[in-house]
Enzyme design. Structure first.
Site, PDB file in Angstrom:
ATOM      1  CE  LYS A 138     -12.338   0.382  -9.550  1.00 35.33           C
ATOM      2  NZ  LYS A 138     -11.237  -0.471  -8.859  1.00 35.33           N
ATOM      3  CG  ASP A 192      -2.267   0.864   1.048  1.00 36.21           C
ATOM      4  OD1 ASP A 192      -3.140   0.159   0.927  1.00 36.21           O
ATOM      5  OD2 ASP A 192      -2.130   1.988   0.788  1.00 36.21           O
ATOM      6  CE1 TYR A 223     -13.597   3.627  -8.209  1.00 36.34           C
ATOM      7  CE2 TYR A 223     -15.595   3.225  -8.739  1.00 36.34           C
ATOM      8  CZ  TYR A 223     -14.651   2.728  -8.011  1.00 36.34           C
ATOM      9  OH  TYR A 223     -14.436   1.548  -7.209  1.00 36.34           O
ATOM     10  CB  THR A 281     -14.074   0.760   2.389  1.00 38.97           C
ATOM     11  OG1 THR A 281     -14.201   1.413   0.980  1.00 38.97           O
ATOM     12  CG2 THR A 281     -14.489  -0.664   2.186  1.00 38.97           C
TER      13      THR A 281
END
Ligand SMILES: NC(=O)c1ccc[n+]([C@@H]2O[C@H](COP(=O)([O-])OP(=O)(O)OC[C@H]3O[C@@H](n4cnc5c(N)ncnc54)[C@H](O)[C@@H]3O)[C@@H](O)[C@H]2O)c1
Length: 256
Positions: free
Chosen positions: A165, A36, A161, A196
């Site tokens: 995707k 990360d 976005y 999240t």
């Protein structure tokens, strides 16, 4: 132990879905490298796994930088001797890609760089090692936005976005065809909205949250662990005939 003897690399493993995958995979016997660009987070989760008796390695790096992507893979193989599973979970939304002052085009570039190019890059470096080990499983984090358009505020039709995707889904299919001969399976997960940090801003607004929940027939958002269990299936030998597939885990969002 569904993953015993296997080595996994999870990008974006410091938070959310990646973090849940790293913990679950370690619980099921995998040796797990977690990468990360949030340094503290990645060491925290890796230490948690080690304290519970698992084997883990913490790595920092940015998946959109080619040298970093290469190093994540190489250091994993140096440490654990092989690579069987890659989860490409590092990702950003247009909201958290760059600071609030960023201009639209820079946001577009950053979302594509992390979500699509990052997925391509880490996969590219992982493939030769998987092939040398006799096969593997790559699991990409796509989205319901790979399948349907985003219903958002005015102007969101230009957002990067969903196209990023959509690209991840097509990258998955395209690579699956080629990698099949090396016994490498390539699949993607298409989650609905999951609680999240990626959607923190949306969750803190009660009206937006009510609207998001109403779009999921199951009546709530998903939890990272619910996505990790789907990743576990794709990572394990239970899914040896599954490749090039989008696995939808969305509380019914796209069934409507
Ligand atoms: N949360 C959702 O509703 C949802 C839905 C569908 C798909 N997804 C996808 O799932 C994946 C994981 O998202 P999440 O919800 O767990 O978000 P998250 O923000 O909790 O986790 C994403 C992680 O990726 C890391 N990251 C971001 N850019 C990076 C980079 N360039 N290099 C390395 N690490 C980087 C972040 O530091 C973070 O730890 C993403 O690809 C996201 O697009 C999320």
């Amino acid at each position: 132990m569904r993953l015993s003897g296997k080595v996994a690399l999870v990008t974006g493993g410091g938070s959310g879905i990646g973090r849940a995958c790293a913990s679950l995979f370690a619980y099921h016997g995998a040796q797990v490298s977690i990468s990360d660009f949030q340094c503290d987070a990645v060491f925290e989760i890796s230490n948690e796994i080690i304290e519970c008796g698992g084997e883990s390695l913490a790595l920092t790096g940015d998946v959109s930088i080619s040298d970093d992507a290469k190093r994540m893979v190489e250091v994993t193989v140096e440490r654990f001797g092989r690579l069987d599973i890659l989860v490409n979970s590092a990702g950003v939304s247009a909201r958290n890609a760059l600071g609030n002052e960023a201009i639209e085009e820079d946001i577009w570039d950053r979302v594509m760089e992390v979500n699509l190019k990052g997925t391509y890059q880490v996969s590219k470096y992982a493939l030769p090692y998987m092939s040398a080990g006799g096969g593997g499983s790559i699991i990409n984090l796509a989205s319901i936005m790979s399948l349907v358009g985003y219903q958002g505020a005015a102007g969101s039709g230009l957002g990067p976005y969903p196209p990023s995707k959509g690209g991840v889904l097509q990258f998955t299919r395209n690579l699956a065809i080629e990698a099949a001969k090396e016994k490498i399976r390539v699949n993607c997960l298409c989650p609905g909205y999951v609680e999240t940090s990626l959607i923190e801003g949306m969750m803190s607004d009660k009206d937006v949250m009510r609207e998001l929940v109403s779009r999921h027939p199951i009546g709530r958002l998903g939890k990272p662990e619910e996505i990790a269990y789907a990743a576990l299936y794709l990572a394990s030998d239970e899914s040896t005939f599954v490749t090039g597939a989008p696995l939808v885990v969305d509380g019914g969002y796209t069934a409507q």
